[in-house]
Design a protein around this motif. Sequence first.
Motif, short mmCIF file in Angstrom:
data_model
loop_
_atom_site.label_atom_id
_atom_site.label_comp_id
_atom_site.label_asym_id
_atom_site.label_seq_id
_atom_site.Cartn_x
_atom_site.Cartn_y
_atom_site.Cartn_z
N ASP A 106 30.20 35.92 27.19
CA ASP A 106 30.25 34.58 27.77
C ASP A 106 29.19 34.41 28.87
OD1 ASP A 106 31.37 36.22 29.65
OD2 ASP A 106 33.30 35.19 29.73
N TYR A 107 28.34 35.42 29.07
CA TYR A 107 27.23 35.26 30.00
C TYR A 107 26.13 36.26 29.65
CZ TYR A 107 28.68 39.48 32.58
OH TYR A 107 28.98 40.76 32.94
N LYS A 142 26.65 31.15 33.47
CA LYS A 142 26.41 31.59 32.09
C LYS A 142 25.17 32.48 31.99
CE LYS A 142 28.76 27.65 30.02
NZ LYS A 142 28.64 26.44 29.18
#
Length: 374
Positions: A106-107, A142
């Motif tokens: 997610d990042y 992010k």
Amino acid sequence: MDISVFGQTELSRLGFGCMRLPEKNGKIDRPKAREMVEYALANGINYIDTAYIYHNGESEEFLGQALQNFDRSSYILSDKLPLWLCHEPEDAPGIFAEQLRRLKTDYIDFYLLHSFEGKRRYDDVCRLKLVDFCHKLKSEGKIRHLGFSYHGTPEDLERNFDLYDFEFVLLQTNYLDWRVQRAAQTASGLAQKKVALFVMEPLRGGGLLYLPEAAAAILRAANPERSWTGWAFKWLAGLDPQPVTVLSGMSSLAQLQENIGIFADFDPLTEKEQQAVKKAVDQLMATPLLPCTACRYCEPCPSGVRIALNFDTYNDYIRLPDLKRLRSNYSMLGEQYQAKNCTACGQCLEKCPQNIKINQELAVLENLVQSARE
């Protein structure tokens, strides 16, 4: 493993580049590549670099699977936004979402504008507001850090910083391009701005492993025990400031193990060895090789030509001008991938960061091969 510090983050000085992973039948050899990733993480490497286009998109997806059993905080992930694939405002968000999906994360820790050089790229970045997009990603957590990869001139570097205070630059840096691509001036500009230097192509796409004898003899006389890989990496250790991370695109476990051994103590060359490198570069500068680094940004070719492999064959001939050897190497490329299939459509020209006149050089290679058959 030698460690550097970027802000509050510790990075391995050796980064694992995922552009040249081992292949089998044109795809990543996943068992071998996975073994390399696991060995790297177990032996001190924590910086892993990929890009949307590497291995025709398979690199990101492979890493997403290979890293699933590791705690996300145990490694640092670097990825890139392919500027040449961004034509409309919605393209960049779509690409980034796909990158997160492929990587199963997610990042992304370090995110780069890929090959951000030249007026045309600069204009596209401005028109599509790509820096604003990336800044928004950073504010949302992010991405953690924003930079760009660069093959351009020292003069054009300043223009990029008019848009944003980029934190780091991934620069093509090796003892040959320190002069050929004027990386010395570019790196000096970054140092003045206090912008971190990350290094790519430390072996110039493997080209520095195949030195012509006149250059090889100079280095061999200075230190007969050191490998060509060792010469290239130890030279980088002498830069001031030292690069934060040196990316190496390794294709085998043996290469990975050798590199880890070199970076166990990232000490620079001696003064005598530095002088030997300068003399070897003088010799190399007298040998007009094609400046292809096998980055493969020019591929895929609509006619199926494996451009980087053809240029590797061409440079091998320039180093060792043996027409019989050239004919054999060219044959091993496979008929469907050979230079003779080039239609001079020109699609590859604007993609080449080295500004090689690709269609013309492929024609020269094909003519050489034909002469070898006569």
